[in-house]
Enzyme design. Sequence first.
Site, PDB file in Angstrom:
ATOM      1  N   ILE A  48       0.952  -1.175  -0.102  1.00  0.00           N
ATOM      2  CA  ILE A  48      -0.079  -0.068  -0.058  1.00  0.00           C
ATOM      3  C   ILE A  48       0.824   1.235  -0.199  1.00  0.00           C
ATOM      4  O   ILE A  48       0.376   2.172  -0.072  1.00  0.00           O
ATOM      5  CB  ILE A  48      -0.944  -0.001   1.260  1.00  0.00           C
ATOM      6  CG1 ILE A  48      -0.307  -0.022   2.482  1.00  0.00           C
ATOM      7  CG2 ILE A  48      -1.903  -1.183   1.133  1.00  0.00           C
ATOM      8  CD1 ILE A  48      -1.353   0.054   3.757  1.00  0.00           C
ATOM      9  N   GLY A  69      16.964 -11.407  -1.576  1.00  0.00           N
ATOM     10  CA  GLY A  69      15.871 -12.089  -1.968  1.00  0.00           C
ATOM     11  C   GLY A  69      14.813 -12.286  -0.864  1.00  0.00           C
ATOM     12  O   GLY A  69      14.108 -13.367  -1.080  1.00  0.00           O
ATOM     13  N   SER A 117      14.758  -6.625   2.261  1.00  0.00           N
ATOM     14  CA  SER A 117      15.081  -5.218   1.923  1.00  0.00           C
ATOM     15  C   SER A 117      16.516  -5.149   1.711  1.00  0.00           C
ATOM     16  O   SER A 117      17.314  -4.195   2.042  1.00  0.00           O
ATOM     17  CB  SER A 117      14.686  -3.944   2.312  1.00  0.00           C
ATOM     18  OG  SER A 117      13.383  -3.821   2.164  1.00  0.00           O
ATOM     19  N   SER A 126      18.122  -5.077  -1.146  1.00  0.00           N
ATOM     20  CA  SER A 126      18.401  -4.035  -2.137  1.00  0.00           C
ATOM     21  C   SER A 126      18.411  -2.534  -1.747  1.00  0.00           C
ATOM     22  O   SER A 126      19.166  -1.551  -1.812  1.00  0.00           O
ATOM     23  CB  SER A 126      17.514  -3.995  -3.204  1.00  0.00           C
ATOM     24  OG  SER A 126      16.103  -4.064  -2.939  1.00  0.00           O
ATOM     25  N   GLU A 167      16.170   3.152  -7.633  1.00  0.00           N
ATOM     26  CA  GLU A 167      15.435   1.831  -7.892  1.00  0.00           C
ATOM     27  C   GLU A 167      14.280   1.935  -8.998  1.00  0.00           C
ATOM     28  O   GLU A 167      14.287   1.036 -10.009  1.00  0.00           O
ATOM     29  CB  GLU A 167      15.012   1.264  -6.708  1.00  0.00           C
ATOM     30  CG  GLU A 167      14.396  -0.122  -7.032  1.00  0.00           C
ATOM     31  CD  GLU A 167      14.542  -1.143  -5.807  1.00  0.00           C
ATOM     32  OE1 GLU A 167      15.229  -1.031  -4.830  1.00  0.00           O
ATOM     33  OE2 GLU A 167      13.806  -2.245  -5.847  1.00  0.00           O
ATOM     34  N   ASP A 174      10.735   0.756   1.782  1.00  0.00           N
ATOM     35  CA  ASP A 174      11.915   0.232   2.192  1.00  0.00           C
ATOM     36  C   ASP A 174      13.045   1.010   2.531  1.00  0.00           C
ATOM     37  O   ASP A 174      14.027   1.070   3.274  1.00  0.00           O
ATOM     38  CB  ASP A 174      12.421  -0.988   1.146  1.00  0.00           C
ATOM     39  CG  ASP A 174      11.266  -1.780   0.911  1.00  0.00           C
ATOM     40  OD1 ASP A 174      10.265  -1.919   1.675  1.00  0.00           O
ATOM     41  OD2 ASP A 174      11.375  -2.571  -0.244  1.00  0.00           O
ATOM     42  N   TYR A 214       5.465  -7.557  -9.449  1.00  0.00           N
ATOM     43  CA  TYR A 214       5.477  -6.446  -8.632  1.00  0.00           C
ATOM     44  C   TYR A 214       4.951  -4.980  -9.535  1.00  0.00           C
ATOM     45  O   TYR A 214       3.686  -4.554  -9.024  1.00  0.00           O
ATOM     46  CB  TYR A 214       6.602  -5.946  -7.790  1.00  0.00           C
ATOM     47  CG  TYR A 214       6.827  -4.755  -6.957  1.00  0.00           C
ATOM     48  CD1 TYR A 214       6.428  -5.034  -5.478  1.00  0.00           C
ATOM     49  CD2 TYR A 214       6.658  -3.418  -7.369  1.00  0.00           C
ATOM     50  CE1 TYR A 214       6.488  -4.149  -4.856  1.00  0.00           C
ATOM     51  CE2 TYR A 214       6.730  -2.382  -6.717  1.00  0.00           C
ATOM     52  CZ  TYR A 214       6.393  -2.737  -5.274  1.00  0.00           C
ATOM     53  OH  TYR A 214       6.374  -1.475  -4.379  1.00  0.00           O
TER      54      TYR A 214
HETATM   55  C1  GLA Z   1       8.651  -4.067  -1.731  1.00  0.00           C
HETATM   56  C2  GLA Z   1       8.832  -2.683  -2.318  1.00  0.00           C
HETATM   57  C3  GLA Z   1       8.167  -1.780  -1.179  1.00  0.00           C
HETATM   58  C4  GLA Z   1       6.702  -2.349  -0.784  1.00  0.00           C
HETATM   59  C5  GLA Z   1       6.692  -3.782  -0.613  1.00  0.00           C
HETATM   60  C6  GLA Z   1       5.349  -4.353  -0.252  1.00  0.00           C
HETATM   61  O1  GLA Z   1       9.429  -4.231  -0.518  1.00  0.00           O
HETATM   62  O2  GLA Z   1      10.083  -2.294  -2.180  1.00  0.00           O
HETATM   63  O3  GLA Z   1       8.082  -0.394  -1.609  1.00  0.00           O
HETATM   64  O4  GLA Z   1       5.766  -2.005  -1.893  1.00  0.00           O
HETATM   65  O5  GLA Z   1       7.160  -4.359  -1.613  1.00  0.00           O
HETATM   66  O6  GLA Z   1       4.615  -3.840   0.885  1.00  0.00           O
END
Ligand code: GLA
Length: 389
Positions: free
Chosen positions: A35, A121, A125, A127, A163, A175, A225
């Site tokens: 969200i 992965g 997070s 990345s 990104e 993130d 995504y």
């Molecule tokens: C990834 C994206 C975030 C967020 C999540 C899902 O981690 O980098 O920005 O959208 O997915 O909540």
Amino acid sequence: MENTELKQKFAELYGEGEIRLFAAAGRVNLIGEHIDYCGGKVFPAALNLCCTVAARKNNEKKIRLAATTIEDKVTLDLGKLDSYRDLPWGAYQAGVAYIMAQEGYEIVGCDLLFDCTVPFGSGLSSSAAIEVATAKTLAVFSEEAGGKSADNPTLAILSQKAENEYTNVACGIMDQYASACGKQHRAMLLDCKTLECSYVPLDFGEYTLVIANSNKRRSLQEGKYNERRAECEEALAILQKSLPEATCLADITPKDFKKASKALSPVLLKRARHVVTECARVKEAAEALEKGKVKAFGKLLNESHFSLRDDYEVTGKELDALTEYSRNFKGCIGSRMTGAGFGGCTVSLVKTELVPAFIDTVGKAYESAVGYAADFYTTTIEDGAREVL
Ligand code: GLA
């Protein structure tokens, strides 16, 4: 890796001399999934799993990159920062340098060694941690060279931009913001529309937050995504015809959504319903935590997972199995996937004294169901981006 060992490795690779350390955190999201890019409020926290960069300026027009956990070594020519988008490793760092150069930072040549303890992965997070740690390093060096400096929220925005525009993942801000701006022992209630952030002490009473990695890697995740994000934009455009005051899906209340959603196709209805109900769950979860109602918080974790499974369709059999075995364990009061989904990690609230039994029971059930083991992490909540002095 310990900081002294990292410095030693750096000296072996790049020679003796002054070595600086910069770090940025991995993150876990408690609730508020998928969200952030719809303007919702999310509830992440920065972890002690982090990316540390050992760094030194090199007086050349080059950034050299190496890592402790992989063999690849990359040299980025500062004059050609646009040309490293397809690197198997190093594109995140190149993207950050490229975006910062475009935004007028003084990009200084330097030698960098990355040590990332955030599992790749995994939905925690890695990345963002790499991007923000790179941005922190380059911003400090820029300022020291008389160029622009950046505070932590700015590091998050620069990293997200890298990104989005360099590696073409249309991620939201969650993130990078958590990685840059997290605070020790605190979760963050981040409004992704305004970037207002309040810090909430995390106290689950007699329960502990357990992170489990399904070890299912997220292949194809980026494609799906971006597809989900596009579906949300399509749904918003349709809903705005009857709700013109809504600037994002998060603006729409469950009540208004019920009336307006008739105009949506079955798929768009499910996607938008996840967003609208998840926004409501975050609000309830924050209130529950404030009042010490941990069981109510746990119930919301379960509901969040079901919505991600049935409406948003980003879970998959591994995450569904792992959370179901977790929920079936008697001392667990809530479990959900965390992060982008399709693989990666789950979070569960478990009676503290039963955590070892939980890991044993759920670990065995999961392994016999999917054929490989999950990993369970003991983590703490720490600060975001910083120079390690
Ligand atoms: C990834 C994206 C975030 C967020 C999540 C899902 O981690 O980098 O920005 O959208 O997915 O909540």
